[in-house]
Design an enzyme around this catalytic site. Structure first.
Site, PDB file in Angstrom:
ATOM      1  N   CYS A  89       0.841  -1.202   0.000  1.00 51.22           N
ATOM      2  CA  CYS A  89       0.000   0.000   0.000  1.00 51.22           C
ATOM      3  C   CYS A  89       0.877   1.253   0.000  1.00 51.22           C
ATOM      4  O   CYS A  89       1.513   1.570  -0.999  1.00 51.22           O
ATOM      5  CB  CYS A  89      -0.978  -0.055   1.165  1.00 51.22           C
ATOM      6  SG  CYS A  89      -2.356   1.118   1.008  1.00 51.22           S
ATOM      7  N   HIS A 206      -3.433  -5.639   1.108  1.00 50.10           N
ATOM      8  CA  HIS A 206      -2.700  -5.842   2.361  1.00 50.10           C
ATOM      9  C   HIS A 206      -2.607  -7.328   2.716  1.00 50.10           C
ATOM     10  O   HIS A 206      -3.488  -7.861   3.396  1.00 50.10           O
ATOM     11  CB  HIS A 206      -3.410  -5.118   3.503  1.00 50.10           C
ATOM     12  CG  HIS A 206      -3.235  -3.640   3.497  1.00 50.10           C
ATOM     13  ND1 HIS A 206      -2.285  -2.997   4.255  1.00 50.10           N
ATOM     14  CD2 HIS A 206      -3.891  -2.671   2.819  1.00 50.10           C
ATOM     15  CE1 HIS A 206      -2.364  -1.689   4.050  1.00 50.10           C
ATOM     16  NE2 HIS A 206      -3.337  -1.460   3.178  1.00 50.10           N
ATOM     17  N   GLU A 208      -0.788  -8.701   4.962  1.00 52.59           N
ATOM     18  CA  GLU A 208      -0.686  -8.873   6.415  1.00 52.59           C
ATOM     19  C   GLU A 208      -2.054  -8.851   7.079  1.00 52.59           C
ATOM     20  O   GLU A 208      -2.214  -9.359   8.199  1.00 52.59           O
ATOM     21  CB  GLU A 208       0.232  -7.797   7.017  1.00 52.59           C
ATOM     22  CG  GLU A 208      -0.399  -6.437   7.269  1.00 52.59           C
ATOM     23  CD  GLU A 208      -0.613  -5.590   6.023  1.00 52.59           C
ATOM     24  OE1 GLU A 208      -1.075  -4.442   6.153  1.00 52.59           O
ATOM     25  OE2 GLU A 208      -0.316  -6.069   4.909  1.00 52.59           O
TER      26      GLU A 208
END
Length: 234
Positions: A89, A206, A208
C-alpha cells in the site's frame, strides 16, 4: 525454517507497521525488526517490508516525502544489491517515488477512500514472493487506500507485460479480470508489480491483513511465506 530477521520500516504516519510485525512474527524462525525512518543501520536484515499507512501525513502526495528519509537511502542500496524488498500500500507508493518500481499512483477513480475486501488474481507465480501460489489463483485480500490508481506510460505497461512484471491483477471471485472488478481504476487492473530483477515487489492490497483465518482470509500468508522460504534458503 532457519532463523532470519526481516526489517519493517516505520515512518511517521505508518499505521500498518505493527500489523506487519505481528504477521511476520507468526512464522517460526522469522524475527521482525522495526527500523525507524531516520536510521542508517539495517542491522543485518535479510529482507525489508515497507508497510502501509500515511507516511509523513501523505503531504504533497503519498510516499513523496518518505522517499527522502534516511532509511530509504539504505533501502534503495539494499534493493540494488539484490536483496528482497516488499512494499504494501503506502510502501508501494514509496517504492514508486523511489524509482525502485516504474509507474505512479493517483487518486482512486471515484475519488473516494476505499477500505474493503477485494479479490486479486496471481498472474506470475515464478517470483520469490509468489512461489507458493498457483498460476491464476484467486486471493481474497483487503485494500485500504485513497491513491491506488496505478498508471504508467503505454511503453512502460507494454514492458511490464512483456517481462511478466505484473504479478497481481484485480478480478472478480471467479477470476475474471474486467472493469467491473477494478476497484480503483488501475490500468490493466494492476494490483501489484515487480521490478525486472525480481527482488522488489509492490502491491496495494494488504497481505498482512489476510494472514490468518481469524481476519476473514489467510490468502496473504503464502506471499509472506514464499518470501521467508526464499531468504531462509528452504
Amino acid at each position: 525454517m532457519a532463523d532470519v530477521t526481516v526489517g519493517v520500516v516505520v515512518f511517521p504516519g505508518s499505521n500498518c507497521d505493527h500489523d506487519t510485525e505481528h504477521a511476520v512474527a507468526s512464522f517460526d524462525g522469522v524475527r521482525p525488526l522495526m527500523l525507524w525512518h531516520n536510521e542508517h543501520d539495517l542491522q543485518g536484515v535479510k529482507a525489508i517490508i515497507l508497510p502501509g499507512g500515511f507516511s509523513y501525513g501523505d503531504y504533497l502526495r503519498a510516499g513523496s516525502i518518505a522517499r527522502f528519509s534516511p532509511i530509504m537511502q539504505e533501502v534503495i542500496e539494499f534493493a540494488r544489491k539484490g536483496f528482497p524488498v516488499l512494499g504494501i500500500c503506502n510502501g508501494f507508493q514509496v517504492l514508486l517515488e523511489s524509482k525502485l518500481l516504474e509507474g505512479a499512483l493517483s487518486r482512486n477513480r471515484d475519488k473516494k477512500f476505499l477500505c474493503t475486501q477485494t479479490t486479486i488474481k496471481a498472474v506470475n507465480c515464478s517470483t520469490i514472493f509468489t512461489s507458493l501460489y498457483s498460476e491464476g489463483q484467486v486471493l481474497r485480500i483487503p485494500i485500504a487506500h485513497g491513491e491506488g490508481n496505478y498508471f504508467a506510460p503505454a511503453e512502460v505497461i507494454e514492458s511490464l507485460e512483456e517481462h511478466e512484471q505484473i504479478v497481481f491483477r484485480y478480478c472478480d471471485a471467479e477470476g475474471n479480470v474486467s472493469d467491473g472488478s477494478n476497484p480503483n481504476g488501475s490500468v490493466k487492473n494492476i494490483a501489484g508489480i515487480i521490478n525486472r530483477q525480481g527482488n522488489v515487489l509492490g502491491l496495494m492490497p494488504h497481505p498482512e491483513r489476510a494472514s490468518e483465518k481469524l481476519l476473514g482470509s489467510d490468502d496473504g500468508r503464502s506471499l509472506l511465506e514464499s518470501l521467508f522460504h526464499h531468504i531462509a534458503g528452504v
